[in-house]
Design an enzyme around this catalytic site. Structure first.
Site, PDB file in Angstrom:
ATOM      1  N   VAL A 471      17.561  47.866  75.254  1.00 25.92           N
ATOM      2  CA  VAL A 471      16.688  47.399  76.339  1.00 25.92           C
ATOM      3  C   VAL A 471      17.281  47.806  77.695  1.00 25.92           C
ATOM      4  CG1 VAL A 471      15.722  45.370  77.483  1.00 25.92           C
ATOM      5  CG2 VAL A 471      15.770  45.485  74.987  1.00 25.92           C
ATOM      6  N   LEU A 608       4.683  40.981  76.847  1.00 25.66           N
ATOM      7  CA  LEU A 608       3.369  40.315  76.967  1.00 25.66           C
ATOM      8  C   LEU A 608       3.443  39.184  77.998  1.00 25.66           C
ATOM      9  CD1 LEU A 608       2.339  39.944  73.204  1.00 25.66           C
ATOM     10  CD2 LEU A 608       1.531  41.637  74.858  1.00 25.66           C
ATOM     11  N   LYS A 677      12.010  30.846  70.471  1.00 28.17           N
ATOM     12  CA  LYS A 677      10.843  31.223  71.274  1.00 28.17           C
ATOM     13  C   LYS A 677       9.872  30.059  71.416  1.00 28.17           C
ATOM     14  CE  LYS A 677      11.090  36.136  70.134  1.00 28.17           C
ATOM     15  NZ  LYS A 677      10.703  37.151  69.155  1.00 28.17           N
TER      16      LYS A 677
END
Ligand code: ADP
Ligand code: ASP
Ligand code: MG
Length: 809
Positions: A471, A608, A677
């Site tokens: 990342v 998202l 999450k």
């Protein structure tokens, strides 16, 4: 006629002195040229005298270096011949005098102010002879003959009337080029050598310009003009084309070294413009200082600052309503030659704070304590309190007059950057707001103000990037390729000031070249989390963002201190937001209190916009009733791949090979990642939830989560038959598996669910994620957010989006 003054750096090297010659010889009207000592010589003259008086023979070496520097200069710029010979004789004579004075100081161990003044005068005396010989047709004048001082309040100050008269007499006829040593003067009564104070050559030039009604005063130095801030501190400072006398005076009084403060007054009275020009770049237009400037919409013109300030607080109950306390304060300070550059009085009138230079602080306290000895004795007033280690900053601009909101913007900007203002004052003329801060915040203060008021056409974000895994790497690539466009189109400068891998780190205030980040990191010093912490906080840089692309708990543990130091946080790392609720809550609270951001959009669903959407719903008054989501890209991939031909164990291998799963896939299979999450989403939706509150139904026997990874991989195929049986049944019923996280009415659960055809989760492809939010507004038809939920580039893009949202505040 004009007066041209060349400072130390303009006569500091052979090249620059040749520029001076060119500039002077190209003038078309008579000029009086004032020169400083060769750059650095005044400091060296002083240092040498201090060595001599301390009995240190090193003074001889220093002296020899000075003599050599002047000789070398003469040899470099003056062609051989009679003029050079005459010059060398004259310079050697002066150097010999200087040597004898030093020897006297060394032997007697005494350095009176008088001797010190004589010593420093040699700098200008010698330099002016060199320049006078260099410039064709220049006539040398001795400023000691016409710049006169007198002692007032223990200090040598200009004797203006006498000086003006003598200057006019000296130039009753004007040669084309006159050459004058700056800075030096003599006492009107005794004739002893004095000077106009450090930086005083500017003043010499101004005095002559005013006395002779020059058409302009040009100050030639080593920068392109008067700048918005000290260019040594603020690299983005730029030249101000025009300044009023008042603005220039305020800026100089508060430390803008480019012009010596007393310089402005004599020419201001005569309305003679001052031009600041660059000897090294004579084509640059420079700055004009004059009475009225062309209308300029800038609210503030410049910022300057004085380090080494002390704030003295005169306080006591007897001061309330008593007339004359302030008069006594200022009279006694003035009588003792102590200048006050800032005053602030509380409206209750029981305390007055005055800003003085550090070197004056002890004397100021002493004389004030003496002045108010009686009041202090009776307890009506307190002894003086001095707070040192401070810096005073002045924000200057005539347009501030009658413009509301400047102070608000100023102090708001400082507050958001974690800088507290210790005292402040605004003159009634409203051309200056000055305030005092802790010295260690000076650089940051100047930067944030400069950024807020001058660079509104572009904004800077200073980024610390931590983590160069998939990342991190992808983010670096994205920033590198967008930097220029963002600057051009959005006016946003993304300045990467720090870069850290798990083992090395590199920092640079001016910004690192991302195209070379691998090399830079490779040659960077070894680092660890402690150093990272200290460097980020130590750099104390404004508008800074710490970007965490690691999965490290140690790095997440740094957020607390970073936020406390007003560093924004953008985390791809989930650890902090899913840690103990108390920690999560504290981090959010600090961010809010400090006016900075703590963003972690990519913790759930990669790029998202899930967290942002939840925040928007809540902030607009909606209430989240239920969250149902498929949040594991890895698990969704596995359950999409499993088929009659591809057994369960193989899908786990495939997920690993495709780079979806963690190196140890049990982190995914255990649901740990999904639990984190879900906890984050529920918290952002306003619910207090811990990881331990989440009920987890595992689809793999407990035994598989114990032991090493090797054994796990070996035993995994033993589950295939059972999975295939259940899969076949599911297929016949027209259903599929999804690993679903759900929060509703305080209950949180993650489990493998059987999803019928027609359900929004049924068609979820590949490693995608989906989140279904049922809210008071979206009750009958819940809101759905779905798309790529994993992958380095979408995650990096999400991190990038968080960074951009900080820029848009
Ligand atoms: P000189 O030797 O020519 O007298 P100085 O060193 O006294 O030059 O002053 C010029 C220097 O002042 C510049 O090199 C710059 O570093 C510093 N400076 C501080 N504040 C400002 C400002 N606002 N604008 C321009 N220069 C500044
Ligand atoms: N040479 C003196 C100083 O360094 C005066 C000047 O440069 O203006 O202070
Ligand atoms: Mg100067």
């Amino acid at each position: 006629m004009k007066v041209l003054k060349f400072g130390g750096s303009s006569v500091g090297s052979a090249d620059s002195i040749r520029n001076v010659k060119r500039i002077v010889e190209s003038q078309t009207e008579p000029v009086i040229v004032v020169v400083s000592a060769l750059g650095g010589i005044t400091d060296k003259l002083i240092r040498t005298s201090q060595l001599a008086v301390a009995g240190d023979v090193a003074y001889l070496t220093e002296y020899a270096e000075m003599a050599e520097r002047h000789h070398a200069m003469i040899h470099a710029v003056i062609p051989e011949g009679a003029a050079r010979q005459r010059l060398i004789l004259e310079v050697d004579r002066m150097l010999e005098e200087l040597r004898s004075i030093y020897q006297g100081v060394y032997l007697i161990r005494d350095l009176s102010p008088k001797t010190q003044a004589t010593i420093v005068s040699y700098g200008e005396r010698i330099s002016s002879h060199i320049v006078a010989t260099l410039i064709d047709g220049a006539q040398w004048y001795d400023s000691r003959q016409f710049i006169k001082t007198e002692v007032k309040g223990g200090r040598s100050l200009l004797a203006s009337e006498l000086t003006n008269q003598l200057v006019r007499q000296t130039w009753n006829s004007l040669p084309p080029i006159s050459l004058v040593p700056g800075f030096i003067s003599t006492d009107a009564e005794s004739g002893e050598v004095t000077n106009l104070g450090r930086g005083g050559s500017d003043y010499t030039a101004s005095i002559i310009a005013a006395a002779l009604d020059a058409t302009s005063l040009e100050i030639w130095t080593d920068v392109d003009g008067f700048m918005t801030a000290d260019p040594r501190v603020i690299s983005s400072a730029y030249v101000i084309p025009e300044l009023s006398y008042i603005e220039a005076m305020e800026l100089c009084n508060f430390g803008a070294k480019v012009v010596y403060p007393p310089t402005i007054y004599p020419v201001c009275v005569k309305n003679i413009p001052i031009r600041i020009r660059n000897t090294f770049n004579p084509d640059a237009p420079g700055t004009v200082i004059k009475k009225e400037v062309a209308d300029d919409s800038r609210l503030i013109k410049g910022i300057s600052s004085i380090k080494g300030s002390t704030l003295i607080t005169v306080a006591g109950l007897s001061m309330v309503g008593v007339i004359g306390v302030n008069r006594r304060i200022f009279s006694v300070l003035a009588e003792n030659g102590i200048s006050v550059f800032m005053v602030s009085q509380a409206s209750s009138e029981n305390s007055t704070s005055i800003g003085v230079r550090d070197q004056d602080a002890a004397a100021a306290c002493r004389v004030l304590n003496d002045e108010f000895a009686k009041e202090i004795e009776t307890g009506a007033m307190f002894p003086m309190q001095a707070e040192g280690g401070l810096a005073t900053v002045a924000v200057v601009g005539e347009n501030m007059k009658h413009t509301p909101g400047i102070a608000g913007k100023l102090f708001g900007t400082l507050g958001r950057s974690g800088i507290s203002v210790i005292a402040c004052a605004q003159g009634a003329s409203e051309t200056n707001i000055s305030f005092v801060v802790d010295s260690k915040y000076l650089r940051k203060t100047l930067n944030v103000i400069h950024d807020a008021f001058f660079l509104s056409e572009y904004q800077v974000l200073n980024l610390f990037l931590c983590g160069v895994g998939t990342v991190g790497k992808s983010l670096i690539g994205q920033i590198a390729s967008q930097q220029e466009k963002l600057m051009r189109e959005q006016g946003l400068k993304l300045n990467v000031v720090g870069l850290a891998s798990s083992r090395r780190a590199i920092f640079d205030r001016e910004g690192l070249d991302l195209n070379r980040y691998r090399e830079l990191l490779q040659s960077a010093p070894e680092s660890n989390v402690r150093r990272l912490h200290d460097e980020v906080i130590g750099m104390n840089i404004f508008n800074s963002v710490f970007v965490d692309c690691t999965a490290s708990p140690e790095v997440a543990a740094l957020y607390h201190d970073f936020l406390e130091h007003n560093v924004n946080i953008v985390a791809a790392n989930k650890i902090a937001a899913s840690s103990d609720y108390a920690n999560y809550h504290e981090l959010k609270a600090i961010a809010q209190r400090r006016g900075v951001k703590f963003l972690f959009e990519t913790n759930v669903g990669a790029g998202l916009p899930i967290i942002r959407t939840i925040n928007d719903l809540i902030h607009s008054g909606d209430k989240i009733l239920r969250i149902e989501a498929v949040l594991s890209g890895t698990l969704n991939f596995i359950f999409n791949k499993i088929s009659a031909d591809v057994p369960f164990s193989q899908t786990v291998h495939m997920a690993k090979d495709e780079g979806y799963s963690e190196p140890d896939p049990r982190v995914d299979l255990s649901g740990t990642d999904v639990i984190r999450k879900l906890v984050i989403l529920a918290r952002e939706a306003g619910y207090q939830l811990e990881q331990s509150d989440v009920e987890a139904s595992l689809f793999i026997p407990d035994a598989f989560f114990k032991g090493d990874v090797e054994t796990f991989w070996q035993s995994l195929p033993s589950l295939d038959d059972e999975f295939e049986k259940r899969r076949a049944r599911l297929e016949s019923e027209g259903k599929c598996w999804r690993f679903v996280a759900k929060y509703e009415d305080g209950h949180a659960r993650v489990a493998l669910a059987e999803i019928p055809k027609g359900h929004p989760f049924y068609g979820l492809e590949g490693s995608n994620n989906i989140v279904m939010l049922t809210t008071e507004r979206y009750r009958e038809y819940p809101m759905l957010i779905q798309g790529y939920g994993a992958g380095a580039s979408v995650t990096a893009a999400g991190v990038f989006a968080d960074i951009m949202s900080i820029a848009n505040i």
